[in-house]
Design an enzyme around this catalytic site. Structure first.
Site, PDB file in Angstrom:
ATOM      1  N   ARG A 193       0.821  -1.214   0.000  1.00 19.37           N
ATOM      2  CA  ARG A 193       0.000   0.000   0.000  1.00 19.37           C
ATOM      3  C   ARG A 193       0.859   1.271   0.000  1.00 19.37           C
ATOM      4  O   ARG A 193       0.615   2.187  -0.783  1.00 19.37           O
ATOM      5  CB  ARG A 193      -0.924   0.019   1.218  1.00 19.37           C
ATOM      6  CG  ARG A 193      -1.946  -1.095   1.299  1.00 19.37           C
ATOM      7  CD  ARG A 193      -2.823  -1.187   0.072  1.00 19.37           C
ATOM      8  NE  ARG A 193      -3.453   0.093  -0.251  1.00 19.37           N
ATOM      9  CZ  ARG A 193      -3.962   0.381  -1.445  1.00 19.37           C
ATOM     10  NH1 ARG A 193      -3.872  -0.487  -2.442  1.00 19.37           N
ATOM     11  NH2 ARG A 193      -4.548   1.544  -1.657  1.00 19.37           N
ATOM     12  N   SER A 207       5.020   7.108  11.721  1.00 21.13           N
ATOM     13  CA  SER A 207       3.836   6.419  11.197  1.00 21.13           C
ATOM     14  C   SER A 207       2.862   7.437  10.636  1.00 21.13           C
ATOM     15  O   SER A 207       2.997   8.645  10.866  1.00 21.13           O
ATOM     16  CB  SER A 207       3.147   5.615  12.306  1.00 21.13           C
ATOM     17  OG  SER A 207       2.560   6.494  13.256  1.00 21.13           O
ATOM     18  N   CYS A 208       1.857   6.946   9.923  1.00 23.76           N
ATOM     19  CA  CYS A 208       0.852   7.852   9.361  1.00 23.76           C
ATOM     20  C   CYS A 208       0.112   8.598  10.463  1.00 23.76           C
ATOM     21  O   CYS A 208      -0.146   9.809  10.350  1.00 23.76           O
ATOM     22  CB  CYS A 208      -0.125   7.081   8.476  1.00 23.76           C
ATOM     23  SG  CYS A 208      -1.009   5.741   9.317  1.00 23.76           S
ATOM     24  N   THR A 209      -0.208   7.907  11.551  1.00 22.49           N
ATOM     25  CA  THR A 209      -0.958   8.556  12.629  1.00 22.49           C
ATOM     26  C   THR A 209      -0.078   9.521  13.422  1.00 22.49           C
ATOM     27  O   THR A 209      -0.551  10.568  13.876  1.00 22.49           O
ATOM     28  CB  THR A 209      -1.586   7.509  13.566  1.00 22.49           C
ATOM     29  OG1 THR A 209      -0.596   6.546  13.953  1.00 22.49           O
ATOM     30  CG2 THR A 209      -2.734   6.789  12.877  1.00 22.49           C
ATOM     31  N   ARG A 258      -8.252  -9.672  16.094  1.00 19.48           N
ATOM     32  CA  ARG A 258      -7.973  -9.609  14.662  1.00 19.48           C
ATOM     33  C   ARG A 258      -8.204 -10.938  13.955  1.00 19.48           C
ATOM     34  O   ARG A 258      -7.862 -11.093  12.786  1.00 19.48           O
ATOM     35  CB  ARG A 258      -6.550  -9.092  14.427  1.00 19.48           C
ATOM     36  CG  ARG A 258      -6.519  -7.570  14.431  1.00 19.48           C
ATOM     37  CD  ARG A 258      -5.168  -7.025  14.051  1.00 19.48           C
ATOM     38  NE  ARG A 258      -4.276  -6.988  15.200  1.00 19.48           N
ATOM     39  CZ  ARG A 258      -3.042  -6.494  15.166  1.00 19.48           C
ATOM     40  NH1 ARG A 258      -2.556  -6.022  14.027  1.00 19.48           N
ATOM     41  NH2 ARG A 258      -2.297  -6.474  16.254  1.00 19.48           N
ATOM     42  N   THR A 283      -1.921  -0.185  19.833  1.00 17.95           N
ATOM     43  CA  THR A 283      -1.249   0.900  19.119  1.00 17.95           C
ATOM     44  C   THR A 283      -0.045   1.369  19.923  1.00 17.95           C
ATOM     45  O   THR A 283      -0.070   1.359  21.158  1.00 17.95           O
ATOM     46  CB  THR A 283      -2.198   2.084  18.859  1.00 17.95           C
ATOM     47  OG1 THR A 283      -1.475   3.128  18.203  1.00 17.95           O
ATOM     48  CG2 THR A 283      -2.792   2.638  20.146  1.00 17.95           C
ATOM     49  N   ARG A 293     -10.114  -0.256  14.613  1.00 11.00           N
ATOM     50  CA  ARG A 293     -10.204  -0.381  13.159  1.00 11.00           C
ATOM     51  C   ARG A 293     -11.680  -0.411  12.776  1.00 11.00           C
ATOM     52  O   ARG A 293     -12.495  -1.067  13.433  1.00 11.00           O
ATOM     53  CB  ARG A 293      -9.524  -1.659  12.684  1.00 11.00           C
ATOM     54  CG  ARG A 293      -8.052  -1.777  13.077  1.00 11.00           C
ATOM     55  CD  ARG A 293      -7.129  -1.220  12.045  1.00 11.00           C
ATOM     56  NE  ARG A 293      -5.733  -1.360  12.459  1.00 11.00           N
ATOM     57  CZ  ARG A 293      -4.990  -2.445  12.241  1.00 11.00           C
ATOM     58  NH1 ARG A 293      -5.513  -3.496  11.607  1.00 11.00           N
ATOM     59  NH2 ARG A 293      -3.726  -2.478  12.632  1.00 11.00           N
TER      60      ARG A 293
END
Length: 338
Positions: free
Chosen positions: A12, A154-156, A200, A213, A236
Site C-alpha cells: 500500500r 507512522s501515518c498517525t 484480529r 497501538t 479499526r
C-alpha cells in the site's frame, strides 16, 4: 542533482509513494531506479495501475519481464527475500525507501547500507536506536548528513504531532489522550481467520475492532517531554482508507473554541502550509481520500470543557498523506548530503 531511490516493498505505501512521485510532478528531483517485491512483476504492474482506494493511475503503465515502465521511465523489478542480496551499489541507489513493513531495526538499515545504498528511510516507526525519526514539518530541520538510517514515523504520528505542537506552543499541554479511528489494514482477514491477536481473527468488514497501538510511544519519541503524559487507543473500522484521530488534551491556559480554531486555521495557511489543512465543511471520511496533507483539522468538531480540556478531530489519508511525507523526507535527507 536527481535523487536515485529504490523502493523495498511494493504494498500500500510503496505503490502510493511511486504514484505520489509521478502525480506531484517531482520526477525532476527524484528517480525510482528499482523496486524490490516478492510478488510477481505482473501483479506489481496491475496493482499500480488499478487501485481500489485511489482509482486508476493516470500514467501509462506496462511491464516487460522484470522491467516496469511508467510513461517512458524504466524501473528495474527485483524479487529478493534478503536485503544483503539487493544490488543497490550496482544501481547507484542514493536512498532506499523501505516500505516493506517488515524491516525497521538498525541492523536492517545497516544491511541496506552494506548492499550499497547511501541512506535508508523506513516507512514506519522502527527501533529507538535509528539515527533519527522524522515528522516532516515538525523536526525535519534536525536532519544531519550523518543521519543515514531514518524513520518517517507512522501515518498517525504524522497526523497528530503537528496539531499537538500547535496546541502545546499556544496553550501549554499538561497531558492528553488519543483515539485513532483507523481504516482496515492488510493484517485483518476478510472472513474470520486465525491470528495471534484474537480480536484480529474477526472479519474486517463486520466489526469495529480494538487493536493495540504504539502511538503514545510515537508521540514521546518526537516530544520526550510528554513521557507518561499521553495515552492512546486504536480501533479499526470497516472502511478501506482514511483515518480520523480524536485528540483530547488538558492545557494550562484558559481557551475557547474560537481561539483554537483560529490558531489551527492560521497555521494551515502559514507555518504548516501543505502539512496541515483546516475545514469547516460538513465532510465525511471519503472526502479526504487522496488528500496529500498529513492532517486535516475538522473545525466543526472542536470542543472545550471547563476552559482547559480541548477535544479536536483530525483526519488523514493514512496512505496518500504519508506517502507524500516520505517524498518530502527523502528530499530533506538528500539536501543534507551523502
Amino acid at each position: 542533482m536527481t535523487i536515485r531511490i529504490a523502493i523495498n516493498g511494493f504494498g500500500r505505501i510503496g505503490r502510493s509513494v511511486l504514484r505520489a512521485l509521478y502525480e506531484s510532478g517531482r520526477r525532476a528531483e527524484i528517480t525510482v531506479v528499482a523496486i524490490n517485491e516478492l510478488a510477481s512483476a505482473e501483479g506489481m504492474a496491475h496493482l499500480l495501475k488499478y487501485d481500489s482506494s485511489h482509482g486508476r493511475f493516470s500514467w501509462d503503465v506496462r511491464q516487460e519481464c522484470d522491467q516496469l515502465y511508467v510513461g517512458d521511465d524504466c524501473i528495474r523489478l527485483l524479487h529478493q527475500a534478503e536485503i544483503q542480496a539487493l544490488p543497490w551499489r550496482e544501481l547507484g541507489v542514493d536512498i532506499v525507501l523501505d516500505c516493506s513493513g517488515v524491516y525497521g531495526s538498525r541492523e536492517d538499515g545497516e544491511a541496506h547500507l552494506a548492499a550499497g545504498a547511501k541512506k535508508v528511510l523506513f516507512s514506519h516507526p522502527g527501533t529507538a536506536d535509528l539515527d533519527a525519526t522524522v515528522v516532516f514539518g515538525v523536526n525535519h530541520q534536525q536532519l544531519e548528513r550523518e543521519h543515514r538510517i531514518v524513520s518517517n514515523a507512522s501515518c498517525t504520528t504524522n497526523c497528530i504531532i503537528p496539531v499537538i505542537k500547535l496546541l502545546d506552543d499556544a496553550f501549554g499541554i499538561e497531558n492528553g489522550t488519543v483515539t485513532t479511528i483507523h481504516s482496515s489494514m492488510n493484517d485483518q482477514p476478510v472472513i474470520d481467520a486465525y491470528h495471534h491477536d484474537l480480536r484480529r481473527t474477526r472479519a474486517a468488514s463486520q466489526s469495529i475492532i480494538p487493536v493495540d497501538t504504539k502511538l503514545s510511544a510515537g508521540i514521546t519519541r518526537i516530544f520526550p517531554q510528554f513521557v507518561d503524559r499521553f495515552e492512546a487507543i486504536s480501533v479499526r473500522v470497516p472502511t478501506i482508507n482514511v483515518t480520523a484521530i480524536d485528540l483530547s488534551v488538558s492545557v494550562r491556559k484558559a481557551v475557547n473554541v474560537n481561539e483554537i480554531n483560529a490558531l489551527l486555521q492560521k497555521s494551515a495557511h502559514e507555518s504548516f502550509r501543505g502539512i496541515v489543512d483546516y475545514t469547516e465543511l460538513p465532510l465525511v471520511s471519503a472526502d479526504f481520500n487522496h488528500d496529500p496533507h498529513s492532517a486535516i483539522v475538522d473545525g466543526t468538531q472542536t470542543r472545550v470543557s471547563g476552559q482547559h480540556l480541548i477535544k479536536t478531530l483530525v483526519w488523514c489519508d493514512n496512505e496518500w498523506g504519508f506517502a507524500n511525507r516520505m517524498l518530502d523526507t527523502t528530499r530533506a535527507m538528500a539536501a543534507c548530503g551523502f
